[in-house]
Design an enzyme around this catalytic site. Structure first.
Site, PDB file in Angstrom:
ATOM      1  N   HIS A 194       0.830  -1.214   0.000  1.00 53.83           N
ATOM      2  CA  HIS A 194       0.000   0.000   0.000  1.00 53.83           C
ATOM      3  C   HIS A 194       0.858   1.255   0.000  1.00 53.83           C
ATOM      4  O   HIS A 194       2.065   1.232   0.257  1.00 53.83           O
ATOM      5  CB  HIS A 194      -0.944  -0.004   1.206  1.00 53.83           C
ATOM      6  CG  HIS A 194      -0.273   0.060   2.554  1.00 53.83           C
ATOM      7  ND1 HIS A 194       0.180   1.234   3.101  1.00 53.83           N
ATOM      8  CD2 HIS A 194       0.017  -0.919   3.452  1.00 53.83           C
ATOM      9  CE1 HIS A 194       0.709   0.988   4.288  1.00 53.83           C
ATOM     10  NE2 HIS A 194       0.636  -0.310   4.529  1.00 53.83           N
ATOM     11  N   CYS A 210       2.860  -4.760   7.000  1.00 57.87           N
ATOM     12  CA  CYS A 210       2.550  -4.461   5.607  1.00 57.87           C
ATOM     13  C   CYS A 210       3.746  -3.821   4.912  1.00 57.87           C
ATOM     14  O   CYS A 210       4.653  -3.288   5.544  1.00 57.87           O
ATOM     15  CB  CYS A 210       1.340  -3.537   5.509  1.00 57.87           C
ATOM     16  SG  CYS A 210      -0.213  -4.328   6.001  1.00 57.87           S
TER      17      CYS A 210
END
Length: 235
Positions: A194, A210
């Site tokens: 992301h 992440c």
């Protein structure tokens, strides 16, 4: 290190002297140590999906983006180590074109191209105790995604707890401009590739697992990879 153009290609040089030999010697040493080097010396700057050469290329790549739901300002490149700016590199690995490879120890993400090349992006990775590795598939893509923190995060982070029901997409959302959702079979791993709103975090181990990218870079990757693309996160 700078880029020296010769016969249409760019060579890494230091102090005017080519380092190609030194890098190849290092690759041979890695092989002797049982490691498989993935990237060699040759590099190409990238703009608009293809090789581009010129002093202004990065100013173009990381310039303002006005056609987004939430327009993006140009990045201040002085805040980012040039090692983590987008470029095309020579690739030597078994993965087929279209595969996304994340190398947390390098703080790099590679998208394998045809012809022994890959697009390389800088990333921020999981801090100690939050790292994840394995093989997965991109099963979902989202523009300006909603962020819903995992339950475990809401228990340890009061700020995340405020958004237990979901934080709408936008400039302050920690997922940034795009998110690619990683699945193993039908199981959501809860890990994402992301964007993010803190360019200074690229190249560091700061996330809760992440893989975060510059907003400009995740938009570029989002356009290139379809749902179903394989992802490899190395240990």
């Amino acid at each position: 290190m700078e880029f020296e153009t010769s016969n249409g290609n760019e060579r890494a040089t230091t102090g005017g002297r080519t380092t190609r030999r030194a890098l190849l010697v290092g690759a041979m040493a890695a092989l002797a140590a049982g490691c498989t080097p993935v990237i060699y010396a040759e590099r190409y700057r990238l703009e608009a999906g293809g090789p581009h050469r010129g002093a202004d290329s990065y100013a173009t790549i990381y310039g303002p983006i006005d056609d987004e739901r939430f327009p993006l300002d140009a990045l201040d490149l002085s805040e980012i180590d040039p090692e983590y700016l987008r470029q095309v590199v020579a690739f030597n690995g078994p993965e087929r074109p279209g595969t996304v490879i994340v190398a947390p120890s390098e703080r790099h993400l590679y998208l394998v191209l045809e012809g022994g090349r890959a697009v390389r992006y800088g990333v921020g990775v999981g801090r100690e105790g939050f790292a994840w590795s394995g093989r997965a598939t991109i099963r979902r893509k989202a523009e300006w995604p909603t962020w819903t923190p995992p339950h475990e995060m809401t228990l340890r982070d009061p700020e995340a707890a405020k958004w237990a029901s979901g934080m709408p997409g936008g400039p302050d959302n920690p997922l940034g401009a795009r998110a690619l959702y990683l699945y193993q079979g039908d199981r959501d791993t809860l890990y994402r590739l992301h964007g993010n709103n803190d360019p200074s975090s690229i190249g560091k181990a700061v996330s809760s697992g992440c893989i975060r990218m510059l907003n400009h870079d995740i938009i570029d990757l989002y356009r290139r990879v379809p749902v179903g693309s394989p992802v490899v996160v190395t240990g």
